[in-house]
Design a protein around this motif. Structure first.
Motif, PDB file in Angstrom:
ATOM      1  N   GLN B 118     -32.671   1.495 -38.205  1.00 49.41           N
ATOM      2  CA  GLN B 118     -31.593   2.386 -37.806  1.00 49.41           C
ATOM      3  C   GLN B 118     -31.937   3.849 -38.016  1.00 49.41           C
ATOM      4  O   GLN B 118     -31.259   4.725 -37.495  1.00 49.41           O
ATOM      5  CB  GLN B 118     -30.354   2.090 -38.656  1.00 49.41           C
ATOM      6  N   TRP B 119     -32.909   4.101 -38.838  1.00 48.15           N
ATOM      7  CA  TRP B 119     -33.047   5.461 -39.332  1.00 48.15           C
ATOM      8  C   TRP B 119     -33.363   6.525 -38.289  1.00 48.15           C
ATOM      9  O   TRP B 119     -32.974   7.655 -38.423  1.00 48.15           O
ATOM     10  CB  TRP B 119     -34.034   5.511 -40.477  1.00 48.15           C
ATOM     11  N   SER B 120     -34.115   6.165 -37.282  1.00 48.98           N
ATOM     12  CA  SER B 120     -34.445   7.161 -36.255  1.00 48.98           C
ATOM     13  C   SER B 120     -34.969   8.457 -36.845  1.00 48.98           C
ATOM     14  O   SER B 120     -34.552   9.527 -36.444  1.00 48.98           O
ATOM     15  CB  SER B 120     -33.220   7.519 -35.418  1.00 48.98           C
ATOM     16  N   ALA B 121     -35.831   8.364 -37.808  1.00 48.31           N
ATOM     17  CA  ALA B 121     -36.305   9.585 -38.457  1.00 48.31           C
ATOM     18  C   ALA B 121     -37.818   9.704 -38.368  1.00 48.31           C
ATOM     19  O   ALA B 121     -38.536   8.725 -38.528  1.00 48.31           O
ATOM     20  CB  ALA B 121     -35.877   9.597 -39.915  1.00 48.31           C
ATOM     21  N   ASP B 122     -38.279  10.919 -38.099  1.00 46.88           N
ATOM     22  CA  ASP B 122     -39.715  11.182 -38.118  1.00 46.88           C
ATOM     23  C   ASP B 122     -40.222  11.329 -39.542  1.00 46.88           C
ATOM     24  O   ASP B 122     -41.407  11.192 -39.802  1.00 46.88           O
ATOM     25  CB  ASP B 122     -40.019  12.466 -37.350  1.00 46.88           C
ATOM     26  N   GLY B 123     -39.289  11.624 -40.441  1.00 46.22           N
ATOM     27  CA  GLY B 123     -39.679  11.799 -41.831  1.00 46.22           C
ATOM     28  C   GLY B 123     -38.469  11.715 -42.736  1.00 46.22           C
ATOM     29  O   GLY B 123     -37.330  11.799 -42.276  1.00 46.22           O
ATOM     30  N   LEU B 124     -38.745  11.545 -44.019  1.00 47.50           N
ATOM     31  CA  LEU B 124     -37.686  11.308 -44.995  1.00 47.50           C
ATOM     32  C   LEU B 124     -37.750  12.336 -46.124  1.00 47.50           C
ATOM     33  O   LEU B 124     -38.827  12.653 -46.618  1.00 47.50           O
ATOM     34  CB  LEU B 124     -37.915   9.928 -45.607  1.00 47.50           C
ATOM     35  N   LEU B 125     -36.594  12.833 -46.513  1.00 41.95           N
ATOM     36  CA  LEU B 125     -36.502  13.596 -47.755  1.00 41.95           C
ATOM     37  C   LEU B 125     -35.771  12.701 -48.746  1.00 41.95           C
ATOM     38  O   LEU B 125     -34.641  12.281 -48.487  1.00 41.95           O
ATOM     39  CB  LEU B 125     -35.712  14.889 -47.543  1.00 41.95           C
ATOM     40  N   VAL B 126     -36.408  12.387 -49.841  1.00 40.93           N
ATOM     41  CA  VAL B 126     -35.842  11.406 -50.760  1.00 40.93           C
ATOM     42  C   VAL B 126     -35.282  12.121 -51.979  1.00 40.93           C
ATOM     43  O   VAL B 126     -36.004  12.828 -52.676  1.00 40.93           O
ATOM     44  CB  VAL B 126     -36.899  10.376 -51.192  1.00 40.93           C
ATOM     45  N   ASN B 127     -34.003  11.931 -52.216  1.00 41.19           N
ATOM     46  CA  ASN B 127     -33.369  12.630 -53.333  1.00 41.19           C
ATOM     47  C   ASN B 127     -32.818  11.649 -54.360  1.00 41.19           C
ATOM     48  O   ASN B 127     -31.625  11.531 -54.551  1.00 41.19           O
ATOM     49  CB  ASN B 127     -32.246  13.537 -52.810  1.00 41.19           C
ATOM     50  N   TYR B 128     -33.738  10.930 -54.975  1.00 42.68           N
ATOM     51  CA  TYR B 128     -33.339   9.945 -55.985  1.00 42.68           C
ATOM     52  C   TYR B 128     -33.543  10.487 -57.393  1.00 42.68           C
ATOM     53  O   TYR B 128     -33.910   9.742 -58.291  1.00 42.68           O
ATOM     54  CB  TYR B 128     -34.162   8.667 -55.824  1.00 42.68           C
ATOM     55  N   THR B 129     -33.354  11.785 -57.542  1.00 46.49           N
ATOM     56  CA  THR B 129     -33.591  12.541 -58.779  1.00 46.49           C
ATOM     57  C   THR B 129     -34.146  11.761 -59.974  1.00 46.49           C
ATOM     58  O   THR B 129     -35.285  11.917 -60.296  1.00 46.49           O
ATOM     59  CB  THR B 129     -32.324  13.289 -59.184  1.00 46.49           C
ATOM     60  N   HIS B 130     -33.352  10.923 -60.623  1.00 51.53           N
ATOM     61  CA  HIS B 130     -33.934  10.256 -61.786  1.00 51.53           C
ATOM     62  C   HIS B 130     -33.658   8.766 -61.781  1.00 51.53           C
ATOM     63  O   HIS B 130     -32.693   8.281 -61.233  1.00 51.53           O
ATOM     64  CB  HIS B 130     -33.490  10.879 -63.094  1.00 51.53           C
ATOM     65  N   GLY B 131     -34.547   8.057 -62.441  1.00 54.90           N
ATOM     66  CA  GLY B 131     -34.392   6.614 -62.508  1.00 54.90           C
ATOM     67  C   GLY B 131     -34.454   5.966 -61.135  1.00 54.90           C
ATOM     68  O   GLY B 131     -33.907   4.904 -60.936  1.00 54.90           O
ATOM     69  N   TYR B 132     -35.149   6.590 -60.196  1.00 55.91           N
ATOM     70  CA  TYR B 132     -35.212   6.014 -58.860  1.00 55.91           C
ATOM     71  C   TYR B 132     -36.162   4.811 -58.881  1.00 55.91           C
ATOM     72  O   TYR B 132     -37.081   4.736 -59.680  1.00 55.91           O
ATOM     73  CB  TYR B 132     -35.690   7.045 -57.847  1.00 55.91           C
ATOM     74  N   PRO B 133     -35.900   3.886 -57.980  1.00 60.48           N
ATOM     75  CA  PRO B 133     -36.610   2.614 -58.047  1.00 60.48           C
ATOM     76  C   PRO B 133     -38.004   2.658 -57.421  1.00 60.48           C
ATOM     77  O   PRO B 133     -38.240   3.323 -56.424  1.00 60.48           O
ATOM     78  CB  PRO B 133     -35.705   1.671 -57.238  1.00 60.48           C
TER      79      PRO B 133
END
Lengths: 344, 344
Positions: B118-133
């Motif tokens: 579904q994402w339809s994205a050329d790229g991702l900005l990931v904002n999982y600040t802390h404790g991200y998996p």
DNA sequence: GTGAAAGCGCTAACAA
DNA sequence: TTGTTAGCGCTTTCAC
């Protein structure tokens, strides 16, 4: 290079259609062995469907865009509102985009044409809260884009909180406790600019005034001749509380403003307050209740309306008012779950 | 039904290509009369280009997606960060989407496959600040999606503020003014959970400790055995300020926490403070400076890195640290303009 | 159970 | 200065 159905088909020794069907939950049509082979190949190759092609074929983007002004004052974006919108859209398998438009460009038809070509949206959520430009309406009419307006009182296609009601229940809460001298405090809009300020300021005040009138009491409005900026709010609160007939209780326009009022009241007799916010305010004086303006619900309802408009673009939908809720100090309701449905 | 190039071509009596070219700024190839005819017809019919088809043809979505957790603590979304990202993307003619992923679903490969489609994205900005998996990294590797991590210290492909430096300059600002007893106050993380808290908490404290050590002074850390919730922060601040060796000045972890400290200091000798925030804090005591963590710049830089990764997906880019800036009370810098470039 | 053909709306490349 | 051809990756339809 992204992986395509064709590549998978080649590797799995079958046709493109077989791959397409298996990957789109029509796999039960096929032999188990085939299904497995296709799925494994797709996984191995790290296949991601090309959503553009899918969308082209299906004649819809699968996307809703939230439109705001670049002017920061003009359109605030509570995170709960964003969350409500995103959650509801995700539960409908739709994506959520966010765009801002500089106000001065709205009349530039060349610019607008270019920008409109970029939106890739089946529908628009417009969050121009106050003082939003007429041209926005024209553009949306011209290009027949389904749109719902947020936080804005129009005669159709909009969702906004019932701020008169919010002002009422805030005030009644204090009156019920036996207080008579209840003041309404707002530092964000000056007396002079009240008319052009956001409707929620006027409406909350109006609700307060109604409740006071119903109780046979005289309303007391505390607001500056000029806007009272944050560094002067503490002093202003002091002034208010050191007058002879200081208020016994206060209705404060926003949670942010309540902090200065509470701080100014330190050392003085307790000052019960009710504040408006999107989440319960906990000031530590144990006497501050919150009228919650449910931003999350607002987002969810807005999406519901928009989806209806996308279904039948001609119809306009009746305005939806969201009812704020009083939360007394110490009792916080559970937040909405992702995709949770709000009953109408 | 949306208007297509074909329909315009029919009405304007020309070929589809003519329409396409005229509408895509290759109009100078054509007779003025033809150009006019096409443009007018398109405008009349309210033509909006079908971006899916365009994207299909061009092999890219023209979209970047900001990915966050549904867990509210896990990934905060400062509005300035959003604005920085949106502005930079808009200036590059790219769209900006926003998606959240429930943490517990990250291991569910069927769910992830569906969502990825579904994402339809050329790229991702990931904002999982802390404790991200960890799985997030696996998924991104598996599907080879260009990604940049925000507010997160990794050894590559990330952008984050230099919080040690922030802690340093905050402290040095107070030391320069001649204060010796400077305390670091944080109510958000308990002593016990400090190790697993967001790195910015530890780093700002570390910067403070470094500056104190450099000046030959003993650091004083004020934080609870348990997390100090907002309703108890005023009392905690009182306690701190009524001790015999009360601090002369305070470095406060966040702007929000500074309000309670300032309120508790009312009536006592002035308490100079430096707080960390994304916008100058104006407390009205005239003695509070702010170390600005430039969220807008962070967003812009993140987009710059991501675009580079989209260009050459193989390469990984070196981590980028953003330098916070001290803003003394009363002097606020102008905010960034839309699409403004930050020099590296 | 499986696959071939056609076409969504658009644009690159080339022809006229 | 304008038009034709082909094809992007996918899905709908229908034939085998």
């Amino acid at each position: 290079m992204p992986v395509t159905l064709k590549q998978i088909a080649a590797k799995a020794n079958c046709s493109v259609m077989t791959v397409s069907n298996v990957l789109n939950n029509k796999g039960n049509l096929y032999r188990d062995e085939m299904r497995r082979r296709v799925l494994n190949t797709a996984l191995e190759m790290g296949y991601r469907p090309n959503n553009s092609a899918r969308a082209t074929r299906q004649g819809r983007y699968g996307n809703v865009t939230l439109l705001a002004s670049t002017h920061p004052q003009q359109s605030q974006l509570p995170i709960l509102l964003m969350g409500g919108i995103e959650g509801k859209l995700a539960s409908e398998d739709l994506r959520f985009s966010f765009a801002r438009l500089p106000d001065e460009k709205l009349t530039d038809s060349e610019y607008m044409f270019k920008v409109l070509g970029q939106w890739s949206a089946d529908g628009l959520l417009v969050n121009y809260t106050h003082g939003y430009p007429e041209q926005m309406l024209d553009i949306i009419a011209q290009y027949r884009i389904p749109a719902i307006w947020l936080n804005c009182r129009l005669d159709h296609d909009c969702v906004f909180p019932d701020d008169i009601y919010a002002g009422r229940i805030a005030t009644e809460n204090l009156l019920r406790a036996g207080h008579k001298k209840v003041a309404f405090v707002d530092y964000s809009a000056s007396r002079a600019k009240l008319a052009s300020a956001h409707y929620s300021i006027r409406d909350r005040q109006a609700g307060y005034e109604q409740a006071m009138a119903d109780a046979g009491l005289t309303p007391v409005i505390v607001r500056g001749d000029d806007q009272v900026h944050s560094e002067h709010r503490l002093a202003a609160s002091y002034r208010m509380l050191s007058e002879d007939d200081r208020p016994e209780a206060v209705v404060a326009y926003s949670g942010a403003q309540s902090i200065e009022v509470a701080a100014a009241a330190l050392g003085l007799p307790p000052l019960p307050m009710v504040v408006f916010a999107d989440t319960p305010i906990r000031l530590g004086n144990g006497a501050t209740d919150t009228v919650i303006v449910p931003q999350e619900e607002l987002g969810v309802r807005a999406v519901e309306l928009l989806l209806r408009k996308i279904e039948s673009p001609g119809d306009s939908v009746a305005p939806v008012q969201i009812r704020p809720k009083l939360v007394v100090a110490g009792s916080a309701p559970a937040p909405l779950k992702r995709g949770e449905l709000i009953s109408p």
